[in-house]
Design a protein around this motif. Structure first.
Motif: not given
Length: 354
Positions: A111-116, A151-152, A236-242, A339-349
């Motif tokens: 919860p409230f963790g990393l995105t995919s 993100v579910q 926020p990043a529900s990863e399956m596994q092999f 997250r600093e880069w995610t904010k600059m690249s995705d969120y602000l865009y």
């Protein structure tokens, strides 16, 4: 004498050459159990695509037979079956093994963790793979990322949730760590089999439920009964596994080991983008056919309460397991950086272009 030596050398050369040809022609057959039913797209697709890729890249030397949960009847027994050798491989989700080993929990999502994208970066460049190996070595299996649902969504609700008081006594299907958080906030968390979810919602045995997102929710029909669709926070990043039995993996030739790893990595990312496309298409159809659906976000008071309970539970679990603390600290440190880069690249865009 020279002729004899020549004959011996020729014989040895031919023997080695023929043996190498035979080795290169040998077919290695593996079996894989999945947690998913045979129609659970895109989850089952990741397993099937991986098997196909491995076969094609190995020129037929790797054959992987995929059994859905319809076949083996033990969707939450995949880890035990791979450990025990009943199956060589599995496609499932790491957080299902929380009851067996709490340290497996963070490799799916927190919860409230990393995105995919952030979590994939952590796995392959931030130490995540090494930590996952550390956890799964003692189980006798190797674990690899197996495809993300992104993100579910936060769930379908029959009534709007405006305050914390609205959560008190609410009957909701929400499993795992998120369920523990909701329970602390007064929700009556109920575990209902997937095939019974729609009926339970329709009959009033459930007031709300969390499933995945539009791509998989649309076929379940929840939107026909519960019109309030809340945005995500818990996965926020529900990863399956092999997973693959370590001894079985070690017996494969090195080139086939590498092919298998590449096939898993490619099919995992393919599932992520397939699901992204399916979400877009499903949501478009939902909006058109059911315009009464209302997308909501939990209020700040509710989100703050969730975050507080989340931190308390994490601290409690970390005190009980130093290894879990190491994993969570690693994710937190990486998120602080990325997250600093995610904010600059995705969120602000997105903020400036919506």
């Amino acid at each position: 004498m020279k002729k004899t030596i020549t004959k011996i050398c020729t014989f040895l050369f031919l023997t080695i050459f023929v043996s190498s040809l035979n080795a290169n022609d040998k077919v290695y057959k593996l079996s894989m159990a999945t947690t998913w039913g045979e129609t659970a797209t895109p989850l089952i697709d990741a397993a099937n695509n991986m098997a196909r890729l491995a076969n094609e890249m190995s020129d037929g030397r790797l054959e992987i037979k995929v059994d859905s949960a319809n076949k083996h009847k033990s969707p939450l027994g995949v880890l035990d079956m791979v450990k025990g050798g009943q199956y060589d491989m599995g496609h499932t989700a790491s957080y299902y093994w929380k009851g067996k080993d709490i340290n497996t929990l963070p490799f799916t999502s927190m919860p409230f963790g990393l995105t995919s994208p952030e979590q994939y970066a952590w796995f392959y460049f931030g130490g995540g793979m090494e930590l996952m190996k550390k956890v799964y070595d003692k189980h006798g299996v190797l674990s690899f990322p197996g495809g993300s649902t992104g993100v579910q969504m936060g769930g379908w609700f029959k009534k709007e949730i405006k305050t914390l008081a609205d959560l008190k006594g609410l009957k909701m299907r929400i499993p795992g760590f998120a369920g523990e958080i909701m329970a602390k906030l007064g929700v009556q968390v109920t575990n209902v089999a997937p095939g019974e979810l729609f009926t339970s919602l329709e009959m009033g045995n459930l007031d709300a439920l969390e499933w995945v997102g539009p791509s998989m929710d649309i076929s379940m029909g929840f939107h026909k009964i519960a019109p309030y669709y809340y945005t995500g926070w818990h996965e926020p990043a529900s990863e399956m596994q092999f997973i693959i039995n370590s001894k079985k993996f070690d017996k494969l030739p090195v080139d086939l080991q590498k092919i298998l790893v590449v096939a898993m990595r490619v099919s995992a990312y393919d599932m992520y983008i397939q699901n992204y496309d399916m979400n877009a298409n499903a949501w478009q159809k939902m909006k058109e056919e059911y315009p009464n659906i209302q997308v909501k976000t939990f209020s700040k008071d509710i989100m703050d309460a969730m975050k507080k309970v989340n931190q308390d539970l994490r601290a409690q679990m970390s005190n009980e397991s130093p290894l879990l603390k190491e994993i969570l600290d690693s994710q937190d440190a990486y998120m602080k950086k990325v997250r600093e880069w995610t904010k600059m690249s995705d969120y602000l865009y997105l903020k400036d272009n919506l």
